[in-house]
Design an enzyme around this catalytic site. Structure first.
Site, PDB file in Angstrom:
ATOM      1  N   LEU A   1      10.598 -20.779  -4.650  1.00 48.59           N
ATOM      2  CA  LEU A   1       9.610 -19.857  -4.074  1.00 48.59           C
ATOM      3  C   LEU A   1       8.304 -19.844  -4.885  1.00 48.59           C
ATOM      4  O   LEU A   1       8.327 -19.727  -6.108  1.00 48.59           O
ATOM      5  CB  LEU A   1      10.212 -18.439  -4.075  1.00 48.59           C
ATOM      6  CG  LEU A   1       9.302 -17.301  -3.621  1.00 48.59           C
ATOM      7  CD1 LEU A   1       9.049 -17.375  -2.115  1.00 48.59           C
ATOM      8  CD2 LEU A   1       9.921 -15.946  -3.984  1.00 48.59           C
TER       9      LEU A   1
ATOM     10  N   ASP B   1       0.829  -1.210   0.000  1.00 50.53           N
ATOM     11  CA  ASP B   1       0.000   0.000   0.000  1.00 50.53           C
ATOM     12  C   ASP B   1       0.865   1.262   0.000  1.00 50.53           C
ATOM     13  O   ASP B   1       1.986   1.254   0.507  1.00 50.53           O
ATOM     14  CB  ASP B   1      -0.904  -0.025   1.256  1.00 50.53           C
ATOM     15  CG  ASP B   1      -1.993   1.027   1.197  1.00 50.53           C
ATOM     16  OD1 ASP B   1      -2.286   1.538   0.096  1.00 50.53           O
ATOM     17  OD2 ASP B   1      -2.552   1.347   2.256  1.00 50.53           O
TER      18      ASP B   1
ATOM     19  N   HIS C   1       2.964   3.282  -8.919  1.00 49.93           N
ATOM     20  CA  HIS C   1       2.743   1.870  -9.247  1.00 49.93           C
ATOM     21  C   HIS C   1       3.953   1.298  -9.998  1.00 49.93           C
ATOM     22  O   HIS C   1       4.346   0.154  -9.786  1.00 49.93           O
ATOM     23  CB  HIS C   1       1.481   1.706 -10.093  1.00 49.93           C
ATOM     24  CG  HIS C   1       0.217   2.085  -9.373  1.00 49.93           C
ATOM     25  ND1 HIS C   1      -0.035   1.725  -8.069  1.00 49.93           N
ATOM     26  CD2 HIS C   1      -0.871   2.794  -9.774  1.00 49.93           C
ATOM     27  CE1 HIS C   1      -1.231   2.196  -7.707  1.00 49.93           C
ATOM     28  NE2 HIS C   1      -1.744   2.858  -8.712  1.00 49.93           N
TER      29      HIS C   1
END
Ligand code: FPP
Length: 244
Positions: free
Chosen positions: A127, A16, A33
């Site tokens: 991962l 955020d 972004h």
């Protein structure tokens, strides 16, 4: 506590503050972004280096569809070009790429790229990076309830046989352990409809850093903080067990 917790198996992150970061720098929101996407890449590498098994990133919520069209298109384009440029690296780096959420809501071309990346990386063993896209935890739980109710209505399951495992097993995250650690950037003390069922016993780490400022060093700090926590899972004394 004398001994440290092991490295968390599963870290989930609410990324955020991209917009506020951009505003602070006098830039357009979308620039936040763009830098945020670079940060996500850096944190994936950091998680891999630390030996974390699962990293789940909240990249676009169901509620985010209410943002201005231009911002939505920018985010979809960012994801799309990320997949174009990173597909080979994801496969080479032994990452398993995964998506949770209602991907049918996304543009067709992006859906195709997501499916291609999941397919190409599905036999990797490193991962597991999961992007939550058009994701809503309440909706995930609702869809699980519908699936379970259908099984019950068809006589495959008795209502008394429905257990916590039945619910977990019908969520998007059925094949993952619950997150051990949930990180939220930008100082908001909210869960924002993210993994509500799965984070029941997760440790929470909230930092005032905006996501574009959440560097590998900040990530390391969050992991160190987690390792010092006393995890109790509802018991009265420190326990290593995972059951409530
Ligand atoms: C929240 O910041 C962030 C989002 C809604 C998007 C998260 C997406 C990324 C970080 C990009 C990930 C993509 C790739 C390709 C890895 P906000 O816009 O809500 O910030 P604000 O609360 O300050 O307005």
């Amino acid at each position: 506590m004398d001994t440290l917790n092991p490295i968390p198996q599963h870290v989930a992150i609410i990324m955020d503050g991209n917009g506020r970061w951009a505003k602070q720098q006098g830039l357009m929101r979308v620039k936040g972004h763009e830098i945020g996407a670079q940060r996500a890449e850096e944190i994936m590498k950091a998680a891999q280096d630390k030996g974390i098994r699962f990293l789940t990133l909240y990249a676009f919520s169901k509620e985010n569809w209410r943002r201005p069209k231009m911002e939505i298109e920018f985010l979809m384009g960012l994801l799309s070009s990320y997949l174009d440029s990173r597909l080979e690296k994801i496969v080479q780096n032994n990452i398993v790429f995964n998506v949770i959420g209602e991907i049918q809501d996304l543009p067709d071309s992006l859906q195709k790229k997501l499916i291609k990346t999941m397919e190409a990386s599905k036999n990797n063993t490193g991962l597991v990076v999961t992007f939550a896209l058009s994701y809503s935890s309440r909706r995930e739980i609702l869809l699980a309830c519908r699936k379970i109710a259908t099984q019950a209505a068809q006589g495959e399951l008795k209502p008394s046989e429905i257990s916590e495992e039945t619910i977990s097993g019908n969520l998007y995250t059925a094949n993952m352990p619950d997150p051990d650690l949930l990180i939220r950037t930008s100082g908001e003390y909210r869960i924002s409809n993210f993994l509500l069922w799965q984070i029941s016993y997760a440790e929470l780490y909230i930092t005032s850093k905006f996501w574009p400022d959440f560097t590998r060093e900040e990530f390391d700090k969050a992991i160190e903080d987690y390792q010092k926590r006393e995890r109790r899972f509802g018991h009265t004394c420190a326990a290593g067990g995972g059951n409530p």
